[in-house]
Design a protein around this motif. Structure first.
Motif, mmCIF file in Angstrom:
data_model
loop_
_atom_site.group_PDB
_atom_site.id
_atom_site.type_symbol
_atom_site.label_atom_id
_atom_site.label_comp_id
_atom_site.label_asym_id
_atom_site.label_seq_id
_atom_site.Cartn_x
_atom_site.Cartn_y
_atom_site.Cartn_z
ATOM 1 N N ILE A 21 0.850 -1.186 0.000
ATOM 2 C CA ILE A 21 0.000 0.000 0.000
ATOM 3 C C ILE A 21 0.890 1.243 0.000
ATOM 4 C CG2 ILE A 21 -1.754 1.305 1.258
ATOM 5 C CD1 ILE A 21 -2.802 -1.319 0.097
ATOM 6 N N SER A 22 0.698 2.092 -1.010
ATOM 7 C CA SER A 22 1.486 3.311 -1.164
ATOM 8 C C SER A 22 0.839 4.440 -0.382
ATOM 9 C CB SER A 22 1.582 3.681 -2.642
ATOM 10 O OG SER A 22 2.312 4.876 -2.821
ATOM 11 N N VAL A 23 1.636 5.095 0.486
ATOM 12 C CA VAL A 23 1.132 6.113 1.405
ATOM 13 C C VAL A 23 1.976 7.382 1.262
ATOM 14 C CG1 VAL A 23 0.529 6.624 3.811
ATOM 15 C CG2 VAL A 23 0.554 4.238 3.013
ATOM 16 N N ALA A 24 1.332 8.533 1.344
ATOM 17 C CA ALA A 24 2.045 9.820 1.328
ATOM 18 C C ALA A 24 1.481 10.710 2.419
ATOM 19 C CB ALA A 24 1.914 10.496 -0.032
ATOM 20 N N GLU A 25 2.367 11.510 3.031
ATOM 21 C CA GLU A 25 1.972 12.391 4.124
ATOM 22 C C GLU A 25 2.229 13.851 3.756
ATOM 23 O OE1 GLU A 25 2.557 11.049 8.234
ATOM 24 O OE2 GLU A 25 4.090 9.702 7.426
ATOM 25 N N TYR A 26 1.279 14.692 4.158
ATOM 26 C CA TYR A 26 1.331 16.117 3.847
ATOM 27 C C TYR A 26 1.026 16.914 5.103
ATOM 28 C CZ TYR A 26 0.724 14.105 -0.818
ATOM 29 O OH TYR A 26 0.868 13.350 -1.955
ATOM 30 N N GLY A 27 1.304 18.220 5.048
ATOM 31 C CA GLY A 27 0.979 19.077 6.174
ATOM 32 C C GLY A 27 2.063 19.097 7.224
ATOM 33 N N THR A 28 1.674 18.927 8.483
ATOM 34 C CA THR A 28 2.575 19.038 9.624
ATOM 35 C C THR A 28 2.811 17.663 10.253
ATOM 36 O OG1 THR A 28 1.804 21.283 10.086
ATOM 37 C CG2 THR A 28 2.883 20.114 11.886
ATOM 38 N N PRO A 29 4.052 17.205 10.340
ATOM 39 C CA PRO A 29 4.316 15.844 10.830
ATOM 40 C C PRO A 29 3.746 15.537 12.206
ATOM 41 C CG PRO A 29 6.271 16.739 9.784
ATOM 42 C CD PRO A 29 5.291 17.862 9.857
ATOM 43 N N ASP A 30 3.746 16.521 13.112
ATOM 44 C CA ASP A 30 3.241 16.257 14.455
ATOM 45 C C ASP A 30 1.838 16.828 14.668
ATOM 46 O OD1 ASP A 30 3.927 18.902 14.402
ATOM 47 O OD2 ASP A 30 5.088 18.888 16.275
ATOM 48 N N GLY A 31 1.135 17.142 13.564
ATOM 49 C CA GLY A 31 -0.226 17.662 13.677
ATOM 50 C C GLY A 31 -1.237 16.547 13.912
ATOM 51 N N PRO A 32 -2.453 16.902 14.309
ATOM 52 C CA PRO A 32 -3.514 15.902 14.461
ATOM 53 C C PRO A 32 -3.765 15.202 13.121
ATOM 54 C CG PRO A 32 -4.152 18.007 15.437
ATOM 55 C CD PRO A 32 -2.921 18.261 14.638
ATOM 56 N N PRO A 33 -3.924 13.890 13.122
ATOM 57 C CA PRO A 33 -3.967 13.153 11.855
ATOM 58 C C PRO A 33 -5.347 13.073 11.211
ATOM 59 C CG PRO A 33 -3.908 11.619 13.690
ATOM 60 C CD PRO A 33 -3.820 12.994 14.287
ATOM 61 N N LEU A 100 -0.803 6.419 13.823
ATOM 62 C CA LEU A 100 -1.756 7.526 13.830
ATOM 63 C C LEU A 100 -2.607 7.429 15.096
ATOM 64 C CD1 LEU A 100 -2.952 7.518 10.097
ATOM 65 C CD2 LEU A 100 -1.019 8.732 11.135
ATOM 66 N N SER A 101 -2.564 8.453 15.902
ATOM 67 C CA SER A 101 -3.287 8.471 17.166
ATOM 68 C C SER A 101 -4.680 9.058 16.975
ATOM 69 C CB SER A 101 -2.513 9.291 18.210
ATOM 70 O OG SER A 101 -3.234 9.365 19.422
#
Length: 290
Positions: A21-33, A100-101
């Motif tokens: 599964i290919s995943v990408a993250e954007y925004g702020t690394p320690d922000g609410p998910p 992811l919390s």
């Protein structure tokens, strides 16, 4: 043309049954998910206008390509797409792999069905809330009869040619289906990008992933956290009875109609949508995004 989002991290994780599964993250690394789940034949880049939005920049926005779609694995065994286990299992795998919390889980169109697959397996105890965009808690033979009649009368939405191995027929049907997804049509450059990632889903897999019959209403009724329900007034793919059912069945639904949108309010009215999503998520996370 919409700005192409630049991820701060990318991953290839092991989903249900070992499917990559290919995943990408954007925004702020320690922000609410916020975890985004795209629709049929699409890819996570459907949410480019969220991943580049200043209103959402304080969140950790996670997009992934569903199995059979985009850059994720494309198993050919029909069992890889049957029932809730593969779809809900992939979402659970992304949540676990990225730690992811209590994410806000958002599903568009068929992505809303995958969201419901997750709820059917796990409930929403590990989530802060859900968002159902242009989708509902039933699929296939279980959707409201009035909605089925409207869909059956719209050949561009039925998109039978998208299951064809004949390339010219497939391309023509894919183009017509994409136009049917929008009341406000994308710019030519954006539409070309959408055609590109739609064609990454093979015809065989398109067929296997669209022909599903499921009733998720018990899972929707059992939810304990808020659900943002969004629908476009010019919708063709998921007619109004589906929206009404979604707003009625989710236990803590907050319903909104976007008067100038079709199937993709997040793309067609992005400023309003992003502000709404940011406000909803901020309430869920107790103001932790700003």
């Amino acid at each position: 043309m919409t700005k192409r989002p630049a991820p701060f991290a990318t991953h290839l994780i092991s989903g249900y049954g070992g499917c990559p599964i290919s995943v990408a993250e954007y925004g702020t690394p320690d922000g609410p998910p916020i975890l985004f789940v795209h629709g049929w034949s699409q890819a996570h880049l459907s949410f480019a206008r969220q991943f580049t939005s200043p209103a959402l920049a304080g969140f950790r926005m996670v997009g992934f390509d569903l199995r059979g779609h985009g850059a994720s694995g494309k198993p050919t065994d029909p069992e890889a797409y049957a029932g809730s286990a593969p779809w809900g299992g992939d979402i659970a795998a992304v949540i676990e792999a990225l730690s992811l919390s209590r994410p806000l889980l958002l599903g568009w169109s068929m992505g809303g069905k995958a969201l419901c697959d997750y709820l059917a397996l796990h409930g929403d105890a590990a989530l802060s809330g859900t968002a159902m965009i242009g989708t509902g808690p039933t699929s296939g033979k279980y959707i409201p009869p009035e909605a089925r009649e409207l869909r059956m009368a719209d050949p561009d939405v039925l998109a039978k040619g998208m299951l064809s191995e004949v390339l010219a027929e497939n391309l023509s049907a894919t183009e017509a289906f994409l136009h049917a997804c929008f009341h406000q049509q994308p710019a030519a450059e954006d539409f070309a990008a959408m055609m590109g990632f739609n064609m990454m889903c093979p015809p065989e897999i398109r067929g296997q992933t669209r022909q599903r019959h499921a009733d998720y209403r018990p899972a929707a009724r059992a939810t304990q956290h808020p659900c943002l329900v969004v629908w476009g007034a010019h919708e063709r793919v998921m007619p109004k009875p589906i929206f009404d059912e979604c707003a009625d069945e989710f236990a803590h639904a907050e319903a909104h109609v976007f008067e100038h949108s079709g199937h993709a309010p997040f793309w067609e009215e992005p400023e309003r949508f992003n502000a709404l999503l940011a406000a909803f998520a901020t309430r869920l996370f107790g103001g932790a995004s700003t």
